[in-house]
Design a protein around this motif. Structure first.
Motif, PDB file in Angstrom:
ATOM      1  N   GLY A 145       0.808  -1.212   0.000  1.00 29.79           N
ATOM      2  CA  GLY A 145       0.000   0.000   0.000  1.00 29.79           C
ATOM      3  C   GLY A 145       0.840   1.260   0.000  1.00 29.79           C
ATOM      4  N   CYS A 146       0.222   2.356   0.448  1.00 33.21           N
ATOM      5  CA  CYS A 146       0.882   3.667   0.453  1.00 33.21           C
ATOM      6  C   CYS A 146       0.759   4.284   1.839  1.00 33.21           C
ATOM      7  N   PRO A 147       1.862   4.785   2.397  1.00 38.47           N
ATOM      8  CA  PRO A 147       1.814   5.379   3.740  1.00 38.47           C
ATOM      9  C   PRO A 147       1.109   6.733   3.770  1.00 38.47           C
ATOM     10  N   HIS A 148       0.860   7.298   2.623  1.00 37.84           N
ATOM     11  CA  HIS A 148       0.193   8.598   2.548  1.00 37.84           C
ATOM     12  C   HIS A 148      -1.307   8.375   2.303  1.00 37.84           C
ATOM     13  N   ASN A 149      -1.604   7.801   1.167  1.00 32.53           N
ATOM     14  CA  ASN A 149      -2.977   7.374   0.837  1.00 32.53           C
ATOM     15  C   ASN A 149      -4.001   8.505   0.924  1.00 32.53           C
ATOM     16  N   HIS A 150      -3.578   9.737   0.682  1.00 35.15           N
ATOM     17  CA  HIS A 150      -4.495  10.874   0.805  1.00 35.15           C
ATOM     18  C   HIS A 150      -4.552  11.732  -0.443  1.00 35.15           C
ATOM     19  N   CYS A 151      -3.910  11.330  -1.524  1.00 33.58           N
ATOM     20  CA  CYS A 151      -3.965  12.171  -2.717  1.00 33.58           C
ATOM     21  C   CYS A 151      -5.381  12.120  -3.285  1.00 33.58           C
ATOM     22  N   ALA A 152      -5.925  13.288  -3.570  1.00 33.48           N
ATOM     23  CA  ALA A 152      -7.356  13.404  -3.847  1.00 33.48           C
ATOM     24  C   ALA A 152      -7.790  12.698  -5.126  1.00 33.48           C
ATOM     25  N   PHE A 153      -6.851  12.439  -6.016  1.00 31.21           N
ATOM     26  CA  PHE A 153      -7.195  11.831  -7.310  1.00 31.21           C
ATOM     27  C   PHE A 153      -6.932  10.332  -7.336  1.00 31.21           C
ATOM     28  N   CYS A 154      -6.257   9.813  -6.325  1.00 38.81           N
ATOM     29  CA  CYS A 154      -5.657   8.471  -6.400  1.00 38.81           C
ATOM     30  C   CYS A 154      -6.529   7.421  -5.709  1.00 38.81           C
ATOM     31  N   GLY A 155      -6.773   6.337  -6.416  1.00 39.52           N
ATOM     32  CA  GLY A 155      -7.550   5.256  -5.817  1.00 39.52           C
ATOM     33  C   GLY A 155      -6.756   3.964  -5.718  1.00 39.52           C
ATOM     34  N   MET A 156      -5.442   4.047  -5.975  1.00 36.79           N
ATOM     35  CA  MET A 156      -4.650   2.816  -6.112  1.00 36.79           C
ATOM     36  C   MET A 156      -4.678   1.940  -4.859  1.00 36.79           C
ATOM     37  N   TYR A 157      -4.519   2.560  -3.699  1.00 36.12           N
ATOM     38  CA  TYR A 157      -4.372   1.753  -2.485  1.00 36.12           C
ATOM     39  C   TYR A 157      -5.431   2.100  -1.442  1.00 36.12           C
ATOM     40  N   ARG A 158      -6.562   2.630  -1.884  1.00 35.42           N
ATOM     41  CA  ARG A 158      -7.579   3.119  -0.927  1.00 35.42           C
ATOM     42  C   ARG A 158      -8.034   2.032   0.037  1.00 35.42           C
ATOM     43  N   GLY A 182       8.626   6.955  -5.102  1.00 32.53           N
ATOM     44  CA  GLY A 182       8.799   7.810  -3.939  1.00 32.53           C
ATOM     45  C   GLY A 182       8.188   9.170  -4.219  1.00 32.53           C
ATOM     46  N   SER A 183       7.063   9.479  -3.578  1.00 33.41           N
ATOM     47  CA  SER A 183       6.494  10.812  -3.813  1.00 33.41           C
ATOM     48  C   SER A 183       7.327  11.833  -3.045  1.00 33.41           C
ATOM     49  N   ALA A 184       7.225  13.082  -3.480  1.00 38.95           N
ATOM     50  CA  ALA A 184       8.133  14.120  -2.972  1.00 38.95           C
ATOM     51  C   ALA A 184       8.060  14.255  -1.453  1.00 38.95           C
ATOM     52  N   ASP A 238       5.573  -1.299  -2.850  1.00 38.89           N
ATOM     53  CA  ASP A 238       4.430  -0.722  -3.534  1.00 38.89           C
ATOM     54  C   ASP A 238       4.591   0.787  -3.742  1.00 38.89           C
ATOM     55  N   GLY A 239       3.546   1.522  -3.298  1.00 42.65           N
ATOM     56  CA  GLY A 239       3.369   2.903  -3.724  1.00 42.65           C
ATOM     57  C   GLY A 239       4.405   3.910  -3.278  1.00 42.65           C
ATOM     58  N   ASN A 240       5.117   3.654  -2.217  1.00 37.88           N
ATOM     59  CA  ASN A 240       6.058   4.666  -1.720  1.00 37.88           C
ATOM     60  C   ASN A 240       7.175   3.996  -0.943  1.00 37.88           C
ATOM     61  N   THR A 241       7.871   3.096  -1.582  1.00 36.69           N
ATOM     62  CA  THR A 241       8.932   2.364  -0.895  1.00 36.69           C
ATOM     63  C   THR A 241      10.020   3.306  -0.371  1.00 36.69           C
ATOM     64  N   GLY A 293      -3.627  17.348  -1.980  1.00 41.40           N
ATOM     65  CA  GLY A 293      -3.228  16.668  -0.751  1.00 41.40           C
ATOM     66  C   GLY A 293      -1.966  15.853  -0.889  1.00 41.40           C
ATOM     67  N   LYS A 294      -1.027  16.326  -1.722  1.00 44.28           N
ATOM     68  CA  LYS A 294       0.206  15.550  -1.925  1.00 44.28           C
ATOM     69  C   LYS A 294       1.132  15.582  -0.700  1.00 44.28           C
ATOM     70  N   GLY A 295       0.900  16.516   0.203  1.00 42.20           N
ATOM     71  CA  GLY A 295       1.693  16.531   1.432  1.00 42.20           C
ATOM     72  C   GLY A 295       3.041  17.196   1.284  1.00 42.20           C
TER      73      GLY A 295
HETATM   74  S1  SF4 Z   1      -0.558   9.182  -5.635  1.00 42.81           S
HETATM   75 FE1  SF4 Z   1       1.132   8.053  -4.693  1.00 42.81          FE
HETATM   76  S2  SF4 Z   1       1.454   9.103  -2.724  1.00 42.81           S
HETATM   77 FE2  SF4 Z   1      -0.553   9.703  -3.444  1.00 42.81          FE
HETATM   78  S3  SF4 Z   1      -1.983   8.265  -2.454  1.00 42.81           S
HETATM   79 FE3  SF4 Z   1      -1.499   7.453  -4.513  1.00 42.81          FE
HETATM   80  S4  SF4 Z   1       0.223   6.067  -4.180  1.00 42.81           S
HETATM   81 FE4  SF4 Z   1       0.068   7.363  -2.353  1.00 42.81          FE
END
Ligand code: SF4
Length: 294
Positions: free
Chosen positions: A24-37, A103-105, A71-74, A143-145
């Motif tokens: 999964g993703c430790p952030h999981n809050h990007c408003a457009f992203c459903g990958m690991y919801r 790795g997101s920013a 996964d999403g943010n190793t 919400g990219k953080g």
């Molecule tokens: S875009 Fe990347 S950082 Fe944002 S929730 Fe999705 S996997 Fe996580």
């Protein structure tokens, strides 16, 4: 190898051994992203990762060339863990040319230049990072953080450490409402820390996400092909380089690609040519792709 949930990797890693280092993703809050919801984030125990590397050695032999650490943010893993994973991989596969991770920013920014140097020395060679937009307003609302300055600083550290960096920009994510600020802000960040690759994806709403609901409420206007190309044109005009811009995803209306600044003229000419195409030459409208899991 054992996998949990849906495993995502960049198209350029299609030939790589994929090892899940996180779930999964430790952030999981990007408003457009459903990958690991639906996935709770977890770090995979190092012993399990090493077991998978051993299994891969048995199956593929020692000649493996590329590994992708899902996964999403190793990149969020502690430096010592990343160093240990890279060391274990290189000990088993001496011909490895590349170890890559997402790795997101926000997570790149959490490590110092010195830590990135240690990670690079251990053999992690490439990072894919979704910035999506360099416009401060859009970035905050997504919400990219991270803010644009923080993202640029983090990208600078990764590249100064000698790690190859791909940064993703999402065409149309700011809608018709902020396309210009989005293109110009994105170019500003990319010019502060010019990555090796700029990769374009065009925004397609993912059902159930806040950014999709924003579109459904009529607060975000999806770009048609001509508007999307005008946005990309502005980006191509403004990115100083040196970098390679790619549109290596089927969400895009046009495959714009080339080196900047060397190929700027040819890229602008290709865009201007496409701006004269009839609508039918482009892919279907973005609204018709919603729910297709692009
Ligand atoms: S875009 Fe990347 S950082 Fe944002 S929730 Fe999705 S996997 Fe996580």
């Amino acid at each position: 190898m054992r996998y949990r949930g849906t495993v995502y990797r960049p198209p350029s890693e299609a030939g790589s051994l994929v090892i899940q280092a996180t779930f999964g993703c430790p952030h999981n809050h990007c408003a457009f992203c459903g990958m690991y919801r639906g996935t709770s984030f977890a770090r995979r125990p190092l012993a399990e990762i090493v077991e998978d590397l051993d299994a891969a050695l048995t199956i593929f032999g020692p000649g493996l060339r590329t590994i992708f650490l899902a996964d999403g943010n190793t990149a969020c893993l502690p430096t010592a863990t990343l160093v240990a994973i890279a060391g274990a991989a290189r000990a088993r596969f001496p011909e490895l040319a590349r170890i890559t991770m997402y790795g997101s920013a926000k997570f790149l920014a959490a490590k110092s230049l010195e830590e990135w140097r240690q990670i690079a020395a251990a053999g992690i060679t490439r990072i894919h990072s979704g910035l999506e937009s360099g416009d401060a307003v859009t970035l905050a609302e997504l919400g990219k953080g991270v803010d644009p300055a923080g993202a640029a600083r983090a990208f600078g550290h990764v590249m100064a450490a000698g790690i190859e960096l791909s940064v993703y920009i999402m065409v149309g994510v700011a809608g018709l409402e902020r396309w210009r600020e989005h293109a110009e802000g994105s170019a500003r960040v990319l010019n502060l820390a010019s990555p090796d690759f700029v990769r374009l994806r065009t925004f397609v709403p993912v059902p159930g996400t806040p950014w999709c609901e924003r579109w459904q409420r009529g607060e975000l206007t999806l770009l048609d092909p001509y508007q999307a190309l005008v946005e990309v044109r502005r980006l191509v005009e403004l990115i100083a380089g040196p970098t390679t811009l790619l549109s290596d995803h089927l969400s895009n209306f046009l495959d714009v690609r080339g080196r900047l600044p060397e190929n700027r003229g040819a890229m602008l000419t290709a865009i201007d040519d496409a701006l004269g195409w009839p609508r039918e030459r482009f892919r279907p409208p973005t609204g018709e792709l919603v729910g297709l899991a692009l």
